[in-house]
Design a protein around this motif. Structure first.
Motif, mmCIF file in Angstrom:
data_model
loop_
_atom_site.group_PDB
_atom_site.id
_atom_site.type_symbol
_atom_site.label_atom_id
_atom_site.label_comp_id
_atom_site.label_asym_id
_atom_site.label_seq_id
_atom_site.Cartn_x
_atom_site.Cartn_y
_atom_site.Cartn_z
ATOM 1 N N ALA A 6 53.679 -45.319 39.410
ATOM 2 C CA ALA A 6 55.061 -45.759 39.258
ATOM 3 C C ALA A 6 55.955 -44.840 40.081
ATOM 4 O O ALA A 6 55.813 -43.621 40.017
ATOM 5 C CB ALA A 6 55.467 -45.727 37.798
ATOM 6 N N ARG A 8 59.606 -45.899 40.764
ATOM 7 C CA ARG A 8 60.993 -46.138 40.371
ATOM 8 C C ARG A 8 60.981 -47.042 39.149
ATOM 9 O O ARG A 8 60.060 -47.808 38.945
ATOM 10 C CB ARG A 8 61.789 -46.882 41.445
ATOM 11 N N ARG A 9 62.076 -46.965 38.382
ATOM 12 C CA ARG A 9 62.220 -47.892 37.264
ATOM 13 C C ARG A 9 63.680 -48.272 37.121
ATOM 14 O O ARG A 9 64.566 -47.443 37.283
ATOM 15 C CB ARG A 9 61.714 -47.277 35.964
ATOM 16 N N ARG A 10 63.926 -49.533 36.833
ATOM 17 C CA ARG A 10 65.268 -50.042 36.575
ATOM 18 C C ARG A 10 65.138 -51.046 35.441
ATOM 19 O O ARG A 10 64.583 -52.135 35.622
ATOM 20 C CB ARG A 10 65.841 -50.709 37.828
ATOM 21 N N THR A 14 59.487 -51.821 36.970
ATOM 22 C CA THR A 14 58.935 -50.572 37.493
ATOM 23 C C THR A 14 58.282 -50.860 38.837
ATOM 24 O O THR A 14 57.495 -51.797 38.962
ATOM 25 C CB THR A 14 57.874 -49.982 36.538
ATOM 26 N N LEU A 16 55.592 -50.168 41.470
ATOM 27 C CA LEU A 16 54.245 -49.612 41.495
ATOM 28 C C LEU A 16 53.782 -49.558 42.938
ATOM 29 O O LEU A 16 53.764 -50.570 43.639
ATOM 30 C CB LEU A 16 53.288 -50.469 40.660
ATOM 31 N N ASP A 27 56.504 -52.092 30.168
ATOM 32 C CA ASP A 27 56.006 -50.720 30.279
ATOM 33 C C ASP A 27 54.668 -50.710 31.009
ATOM 34 O O ASP A 27 53.670 -51.219 30.502
ATOM 35 C CB ASP A 27 55.867 -50.126 28.876
ATOM 36 N N ALA A 28 54.640 -50.116 32.200
ATOM 37 C CA ALA A 28 53.432 -50.122 33.035
ATOM 38 C C ALA A 28 52.280 -49.349 32.401
ATOM 39 O O ALA A 28 51.134 -49.515 32.812
ATOM 40 C CB ALA A 28 53.742 -49.565 34.423
ATOM 41 N N HIS A 32 52.077 -55.258 30.397
ATOM 42 C CA HIS A 32 53.072 -55.604 31.410
ATOM 43 C C HIS A 32 52.532 -56.717 32.304
ATOM 44 O O HIS A 32 51.355 -57.026 32.294
ATOM 45 C CB HIS A 32 53.463 -54.378 32.235
ATOM 46 N N HIS A 119 60.332 -50.846 26.880
ATOM 47 C CA HIS A 119 60.461 -49.395 27.005
ATOM 48 C C HIS A 119 61.282 -48.833 25.843
ATOM 49 O O HIS A 119 61.069 -47.711 25.413
ATOM 50 C CB HIS A 119 61.160 -49.022 28.320
#
Length: 171
Positions: A6, A8-10, A14, A16, A27-28, A32, A119
């Motif tokens: 991972a 970045r996350r917004r 996420t 990958l 949630d990776a 997911h 999350h």
């Protein structure tokens, strides 16, 4: 050993990177759905359990839970603290992490309902939840847009720039 990481996350998304670049919804590290240039896949952690190529996809819908809280992580922490003060959970008892649906309709009419782990217990910021819904609708409607999934970190950076909240102050 996982070959994907991972970057970045917004909200529920996420980025990958690695052997198979993709954007994960949910949630990776748990349940997911991955969107890659090739198609959609259901995952529980790293292993893929099901795959649908874009060529077989008619529509994809997702409606992540939204929260009025501007910082969902803070609201989850506050709820946990209040629960502890008020007696909350007994020793050894745990609540199940909530999930939300990602619905895939194939060209032959099959309806797949895959679950993604949240999350935050309280949901996501409204703008992040809406951006996720719109992105998935856009990608399922436009084949040429799926090339963006090959560079997931850049895609999330663009989404972040488009969904910034608040007025710009300056000369």
């Amino acid at each position: 050993m996982p070959t994907t990481r991972a970057t970045r996350r917004r909200g529920p998304l996420t980025a990958l990177e690695g052997e198979g670049p993709a954007v994960a919804i949910g949630d990776a590290a748990a349940r997911h759905v991955r969107l890659s240039p090739e198609g959609l896949s259901r995952h529980i952690g790293e292993p893929r359990s099901q795959f649908v190529p874009w060529a077989q996809v008619h529509a994809v819908t997702v409606d992540p839970p939204a929260s009025w809280w501007p910082y969902p992580a803070v609201s989850d922490l506050a709820a946990a603290l209040l629960g502890g003060v008020a007696g909350g959970l007994e020793a050894g008892e745990a609540s199940e992490t909530p999930t939300f649906l990602v619905v895939i309709t194939t060209l032959d009419g099959e309806r797949l309902e895959w679950r993604a782990t949240q999350h935050y217990l309280s949901g996501y910021r409204r703008g992040d939840a809406q951006a996720t819904t719109r992105l998935v609708e856009y990608l399922s409607a436009r084949g040429e847009a799926r090339l963006l999934l090959a560079r997931p970190a850049e895609l999330l950076d663009r989404i972040s720039a488009l969904t910034r909240i608040g007025p710009q102050i300056g000369p």
